[in-house]
Enzyme design. Structure first.
Site, PDB file in Angstrom:
ATOM      1  N   CYS A   1      -4.566  70.215  20.048  1.00 48.81           N
ATOM      2  CA  CYS A   1      -5.299  69.916  18.819  1.00 48.81           C
ATOM      3  C   CYS A   1      -4.804  70.917  17.785  1.00 48.81           C
ATOM      4  CB  CYS A   1      -6.803  69.964  19.041  1.00 48.81           C
ATOM      5  SG  CYS A   1      -7.336  71.249  20.162  1.00 48.81           S
ATOM      6  N   SER A   2      -5.643  71.804  17.326  1.00 49.11           N
ATOM      7  CA  SER A   2      -5.178  72.848  16.423  1.00 49.11           C
ATOM      8  C   SER A   2      -5.064  74.174  17.168  1.00 49.11           C
ATOM      9  CB  SER A   2      -6.118  72.996  15.233  1.00 49.11           C
ATOM     10  OG  SER A   2      -5.643  73.965  14.330  1.00 49.11           O
TER      11      SER A   2
ATOM     12  N   GLY B   1      -6.057  74.343  20.413  1.00 51.33           N
ATOM     13  CA  GLY B   1      -5.755  73.985  21.795  1.00 51.33           C
ATOM     14  C   GLY B   1      -6.842  74.338  22.776  1.00 51.33           C
ATOM     15  N   ILE B   2      -8.090  74.405  22.327  1.00 51.90           N
ATOM     16  CA  ILE B   2      -9.172  74.738  23.257  1.00 51.90           C
ATOM     17  C   ILE B   2     -10.401  73.847  23.090  1.00 51.90           C
ATOM     18  CG2 ILE B   2      -8.507  77.142  23.597  1.00 51.90           C
ATOM     19  CD1 ILE B   2     -10.492  77.969  21.486  1.00 51.90           C
ATOM     20  N   GLY B   3     -10.688  73.386  21.871  1.00 50.75           N
ATOM     21  CA  GLY B   3     -11.915  72.628  21.623  1.00 50.75           C
ATOM     22  C   GLY B   3     -11.781  71.166  21.981  1.00 50.75           C
TER      23      GLY B   3
END
Length: 585
Positions: free
Chosen positions: A516-517, A519-521
């Site tokens: 994503c941005s 890389g965790i949410g």
């Protein structure tokens, strides 16, 4: 890199009230100029006493001390005079305000309009100033005198004029008494709101706050996630009462060292401490008690859900919040990555890969850390499948080449992108070409582009030397800015589409890349949903908590917010209903 980066001991949402790591604490009791001057005079006086002729002190030091002691009364008088001038200005403002208000009220009661009353009040003020200052009134001497004669001859509301004059006189008396007291004792008629400089009492200093607190973090600031504004985030200290707004009785506190979630979001700079050692997992690492209890929680945390319990649990907001906030985030301390130039390879300098599972790029110079580094981690899949996924940040302009090196090195058949290129600020660089481009010796060519309702699918041909491969990119664009999705079916459809594409991929294919941005949410939501859908189909039960813990062991912060955690439960509840409906029919 052989050392594990120790995880943070503070919550990921404390940025708004904590100092940045490079900043010094701010003290409310920082000595003022008067404090320093008084301390200097006291020091000089002591030295003048101790450095007598018998002590053998240097003559210059004694003379300087004597001169400082002589200048002390003069400096103090100047300070007092300056303070009295400020006090005089305040009292004068109060006096003028009281008189203007009184005369305006008088003229209004005499039948004048509010605007005309203001005009007459200005004439009265002009008259008094003409009496005090050596200049003629602005409105003319005759006009001002005529007005004051009318005021004096009024009988019906003359008490207002007398009251106004009495209030002015009282203010003048209080002003004189206050100024005298201020000059003699340093204190006026009433204690000041702040602590006097003369006494030695100091206010409580404000340095770094406790590690566990309640703070609010929103994506209106530059979010360190890939996502959206978050609800208030209570984080619990061990054995302490939760500070959240919910019912404290419904929130449980697990006796583990929480490496709590943090957030920010303007500069994405987290204030992290460095508890524990830096050895990797499984190599005899000596963790601090907090880190050790957090790792034990992540390894052992479980909460199996039957279909019926899943549907009920998905609607229990307080239970989900308590469970989410008890689960350690396992973030990496950014201070452990001290390699020069590394900041250019991280989208957010506080979202870093956990070292035991990080992707290491092949390089001709293995000693060059930067050439082997990419902000990405291997993640286990269903049933403990090793390296089933790679979670990574959205490529930046500086890391597009590294991203394609990783795609080729890991033989990845699928890339899942769950972010727009911009959401108030840049979330991801456009790392793919419109037609064809070459990165790091890899020729990337777009073959087809398919547009669906909630995502687009691109098929690329990757060619390096004589070898040629196929790659699919699923770009999910229906995740709304600043919130979690309102509908679960689009994400479920994407998960199922990616699973089918993975089954059709060659047997030699590697992990699926999801980003994503940060890389965790959103990345964590997708990967957890994919794993848990398989578990539900295979076992008939699922364990969302255990899956979340496993993901966070490999990459800190996966499923980053409570809203995301609740959304995953809603998605799986819907999926279970879809599975059971054909069986019922």
């Amino acid at each position: 890199m052989t050392n594990r980066l120790s995880s943070s001991g503070r919550s990921h949402t404390e940025d708004s009230i904590f100092l940045k790591p490079e900043e010094d604490p701010v003290w409310l009791d920082e000595p003022t100029g008067a404090d320093r001057l008084r301390d200097l005079r006291a020091t000089a006086a002591k030295r003048s006493v101790s450095l007598g002729p018998q002590a053998g002190g240097p003559p210059g030091g004694r003379q300087a001390a004597a001169a400082a002691a002589e200048r002390g009364p003069q400096v103090k008088a100047v300070q007092k005079t300056y303070g009295l001038v400020l006090e005089l200005q305040r009292w004068a403002a109060v006096l003028v305000l009281s008189q203007v208000t009184g005369y305006w009220l008088f003229f209004v009661m005499e039948g004048n309009g509010p605007a005309s009353s203001v005009y007459k009040v200005l004439q009265v003020v002009d008259f008094y100033l003409g009496c005090i200052l050596p200049c003629n009134p602005v409105f003319g001497v005759d006009s001002a005198r005529q007005l004051m004669t009318e005021v004096a001859s009024t009988k019906e509301h003359h008490w207002v004029v007398l009251g106004t004059a009495g209030v002015g006189g009282a203010i003048c008396v209080l002003m004189v008494v206050h100024m005298v007291c201020k000059w003699n004792s340093g204190c006026g008629l009433w204690p000041a709101a702040t602590v006097s400089v003369e006494n030695c009492d100091r206010r409580q200093s404000v340095s770094r706050q406790p590690s566990f607190t309640l703070s609010e973090w929103t994506d209106a600031q530059e979010d360190l996630m890939d996502l959206d504004p978050e609800p208030q985030t209570p984080v619990f200290d061990l054995g302490a009462e939760p500070r959240g707004e919910g019912d404290a009785a419904t929130l449980t506190v697990t006796s583990v060292g929480l490496q709590e979630r943090r957030g920010s979001n303007v500069s994405l700079t987290l204030d992290m401490c460095t508890p524990g050692c830096t050895e990797p997992y499984g190599y005899g690492a000596q963790l601090s008690p907090r880190d050790q209890s957090a790792k034990e929680y992540l390894r052992e945390g479980a909460y199996p859900l039957t279909p019926a319990l899943l549907h009920a649990w998905a609607l229990d907001d307080q239970g989900l919040q308590a469970q989410f906030y008890e689960t350690p985030m396992n973030f990496v301390d950014p201070k452990e990555y001290t390699y020069p130039g590394l900041v250019r390879k991280n989208r957010y300098k506080t979202i870093l890969p956990n070292t035991h599972s990080r992707v290491i790029l092949d390089s001709q110079d293995e000693d060059d850390f930067l050439s082997t580094y990419i902000n990405a981690n291997y993640l286990k899949g269903y049933g403990g499948e090793e390296r089933a996924y790679i979670a990574t940040q959205g490529p930046t302009v500086n890391t597009v080449g590294d991203f394609w090196r990783m795609v080729w090195q890991e033989r990845c058949p699928i890339v899942v992108m769950i972010t727009n290129l911009e959401e108030k600020n840049e979330k991801c660089a456009e790392y793919w070409p419109e037609d064809s481009v070459t990165h790091e010796g890899i020729e990337i060519t777009v073959v087809t582009v398919t547009q669906e309702d909630d995502y687009s699918m691109r098929v690329f041909t990757l060619k390096r030397g004589e070898e040629e491969r196929s790659l699919r990119q699923y770009w999910y664009t229906s995740w709304p800015d600043q919130k979690t999705p309102d509908k679960a079916p689009p994400l479920l459809e994407l998960v199922q589409e990616v699973e089918m594409a993975r089954e059709d991929a060659p047997a030699t294919s590697g992990p699926v890349i999801v980003h994503c941005s940060a890389g965790i949410g959103r990345t964590g939501c997708f990967i957890a949903t994919s794993i848990l859908c398989k578990q539900l189909r295979t076992e008939g039960v699922l364990d969302i908590l255990k899956t979340t813990c496993q993901l966070r062991l490999d990459r800190g912060g996966m499923i980053q917010t409570c809203e995301q955690y609740q959304f995953v439960h809603h998605v799986l509840s819907l999926y279970e209903k879809q599975l059971s409906r054909p069986a019922e029919e």
